[in-house]
Design a protein around this motif. Structure first.
Motif, PDB file in Angstrom:
ATOM      1  N   PRO A  41       0.291  -0.756  -0.313  1.00 31.54           N
ATOM      2  CA  PRO A  41      -0.062  -0.019  -0.109  1.00 31.54           C
ATOM      3  C   PRO A  41       1.302   1.028   0.275  1.00 31.54           C
ATOM      4  O   PRO A  41       1.726   1.200   0.338  1.00 31.54           O
ATOM      5  CB  PRO A  41      -0.977   0.264   1.249  1.00 31.54           C
ATOM      6  N   GLY A  42       0.605   1.802  -0.764  1.00 29.35           N
ATOM      7  CA  GLY A  42       1.151   3.105  -0.971  1.00 29.35           C
ATOM      8  C   GLY A  42       2.247   3.040  -1.918  1.00 29.35           C
ATOM      9  O   GLY A  42       3.089   4.471  -1.649  1.00 29.35           O
ATOM     10  N   LYS A  43       2.510   2.323  -2.023  1.00 23.77           N
ATOM     11  CA  LYS A  43       4.223   1.967  -2.411  1.00 23.77           C
ATOM     12  C   LYS A  43       4.441   1.555  -4.497  1.00 23.77           C
ATOM     13  O   LYS A  43       3.284   0.644  -4.468  1.00 23.77           O
ATOM     14  CB  LYS A  43       4.889   1.121  -1.673  1.00 23.77           C
ATOM     15  N   ASP A  44       5.015   1.889  -4.975  1.00 27.68           N
ATOM     16  CA  ASP A  44       5.367   1.104  -6.125  1.00 27.68           C
ATOM     17  C   ASP A  44       5.780  -0.101  -6.647  1.00 27.68           C
ATOM     18  O   ASP A  44       5.926  -0.774  -5.512  1.00 27.68           O
ATOM     19  CB  ASP A  44       6.339   1.956  -6.844  1.00 27.68           C
ATOM     20  N   ARG A  45       5.105  -1.166  -7.952  1.00 25.63           N
ATOM     21  CA  ARG A  45       5.563  -1.902  -7.473  1.00 25.63           C
ATOM     22  C   ARG A  45       6.931  -2.496  -7.576  1.00 25.63           C
ATOM     23  O   ARG A  45       7.439  -1.641  -8.517  1.00 25.63           O
ATOM     24  CB  ARG A  45       4.548  -2.643  -9.153  1.00 25.63           C
ATOM     25  N   GLU A  46       7.340  -3.193  -7.332  1.00 29.78           N
ATOM     26  CA  GLU A  46       8.831  -3.989  -6.860  1.00 29.78           C
ATOM     27  C   GLU A  46       8.803  -5.416  -7.930  1.00 29.78           C
ATOM     28  O   GLU A  46       7.348  -6.119  -7.455  1.00 29.78           O
ATOM     29  CB  GLU A  46       8.704  -3.389  -5.498  1.00 29.78           C
ATOM     30  N   PHE A  47      10.415  -5.344  -8.387  1.00 27.33           N
ATOM     31  CA  PHE A  47      10.281  -6.346  -8.961  1.00 27.33           C
ATOM     32  C   PHE A  47      10.999  -7.847  -7.949  1.00 27.33           C
ATOM     33  O   PHE A  47      11.534  -7.254  -6.248  1.00 27.33           O
ATOM     34  CB  PHE A  47      11.221  -6.796  -9.089  1.00 27.33           C
ATOM     35  N   VAL A  48      10.047  -8.855  -8.103  1.00 29.21           N
ATOM     36  CA  VAL A  48      10.265 -10.239  -6.830  1.00 29.21           C
ATOM     37  C   VAL A  48      11.629 -11.158  -7.170  1.00 29.21           C
ATOM     38  O   VAL A  48      12.774 -11.016  -7.347  1.00 29.21           O
ATOM     39  CB  VAL A  48       8.991 -10.950  -6.248  1.00 29.21           C
ATOM     40  N   ASP A  89       7.558  -8.166   3.621  1.00 32.21           N
ATOM     41  CA  ASP A  89       6.801  -7.941   2.112  1.00 32.21           C
ATOM     42  C   ASP A  89       5.579  -8.390   2.476  1.00 32.21           C
ATOM     43  O   ASP A  89       4.944  -9.488   1.320  1.00 32.21           O
ATOM     44  CB  ASP A  89       7.817 -10.073   2.776  1.00 32.21           C
ATOM     45  N   THR A  90       4.960  -7.585   3.761  1.00 33.05           N
ATOM     46  CA  THR A  90       3.334  -7.044   3.427  1.00 33.05           C
ATOM     47  C   THR A  90       3.265  -6.727   1.739  1.00 33.05           C
ATOM     48  O   THR A  90       4.019  -5.672   2.218  1.00 33.05           O
ATOM     49  CB  THR A  90       2.410  -7.079   4.749  1.00 33.05           C
ATOM     50  N   ALA A  91       2.150  -7.682   0.697  1.00 29.34           N
ATOM     51  CA  ALA A  91       1.816  -6.551  -0.111  1.00 29.34           C
ATOM     52  C   ALA A  91       1.229  -7.449  -0.699  1.00 29.34           C
ATOM     53  O   ALA A  91       0.839  -8.613  -0.862  1.00 29.34           O
ATOM     54  CB  ALA A  91       3.232  -6.421  -1.170  1.00 29.34           C
ATOM     55  N   VAL A  92       0.408  -7.385  -1.863  1.00 29.56           N
ATOM     56  CA  VAL A  92       0.565  -7.867  -3.459  1.00 29.56           C
ATOM     57  C   VAL A  92       0.923  -8.399  -3.892  1.00 29.56           C
ATOM     58  O   VAL A  92       1.374  -7.597  -4.690  1.00 29.56           O
ATOM     59  CB  VAL A  92      -1.364  -6.834  -3.958  1.00 29.56           C
ATOM     60  N   TYR A  93       0.716 -10.259  -4.170  1.00 30.40           N
ATOM     61  CA  TYR A  93       1.768 -10.615  -4.584  1.00 30.40           C
ATOM     62  C   TYR A  93       1.322 -10.587  -6.605  1.00 30.40           C
ATOM     63  O   TYR A  93      -0.127 -11.708  -6.626  1.00 30.40           O
ATOM     64  CB  TYR A  93       2.475 -11.386  -4.064  1.00 30.40           C
ATOM     65  N   TYR A  94       1.845  -9.989  -7.412  1.00 28.30           N
ATOM     66  CA  TYR A  94       1.675 -10.762  -9.211  1.00 28.30           C
ATOM     67  C   TYR A  94       2.562 -11.135  -9.533  1.00 28.30           C
ATOM     68  O   TYR A  94       3.372 -10.882  -9.723  1.00 28.30           O
ATOM     69  CB  TYR A  94       1.567  -8.690  -9.337  1.00 28.30           C
TER      70      TYR A  94
END
Length: 124
Positions: A41-48, A89-94
């Motif tokens: 939330p509130g952050k850019d999409r990040e490469f995993v 690590d909490t986030a929505v993972y795509y």
């Protein structure tokens, strides 16, 4: 039209593990680069992480040693095993698929197909 469907997200305590799966439709899975990205939330999409069709893998520095990407071309599925999870690590993972060539695996704009995302929540 390729469809990507993620599963395996959920709530886990810090230090725990989760395994995400992404099932792809269509005939292009085996020749695709498959990637995982995340967005908090509130952050850019990040490469995993990403994996090439032949199995070569790539990770963001903060995930190295904790996350493992793999794929099963017979099942059109890519996996992300996440160990030693942290609250950050909490986030929505795509899950994402890339067909065109690019030397940069971490650039989200090079991926053409995306899943709907799966929520991962790590409690402290």
């Amino acid at each position: 039209q390729v469809q990507l469907v993620e599963s395996g997200g959920g709530l886990v305590q810090a230090g725990g593990s989760l395994r995400l799966s992404c099932a792809a439709s269509g005939r292009t899975f085996s020749i695709s680069v498959m990637g995982w990205f995340r967005q908090a939330p509130g952050k850019d999409r990040e490469f995993v992480s990403a994996i090439r069709s032949g199995g070569s893998t790539y990770y963001a520095d903060s995930m190295k040693g904790r996350f493992t990407i793999s794929r099963d071309n017979t099942k059109n599925t890519v996996y992300l095993q996440m160990n030693s999870l942290k609250p950050e690590d909490t986030a929505v993972y795509y899950c994402a698929q890339r067909l065109a060539y690019s030397s940069t695996y971490s650039d989200a704009s090079t991926y053409s197909n995306w899943g709907q995302g799966t929520q991962v929540t790590v409690s402290s």
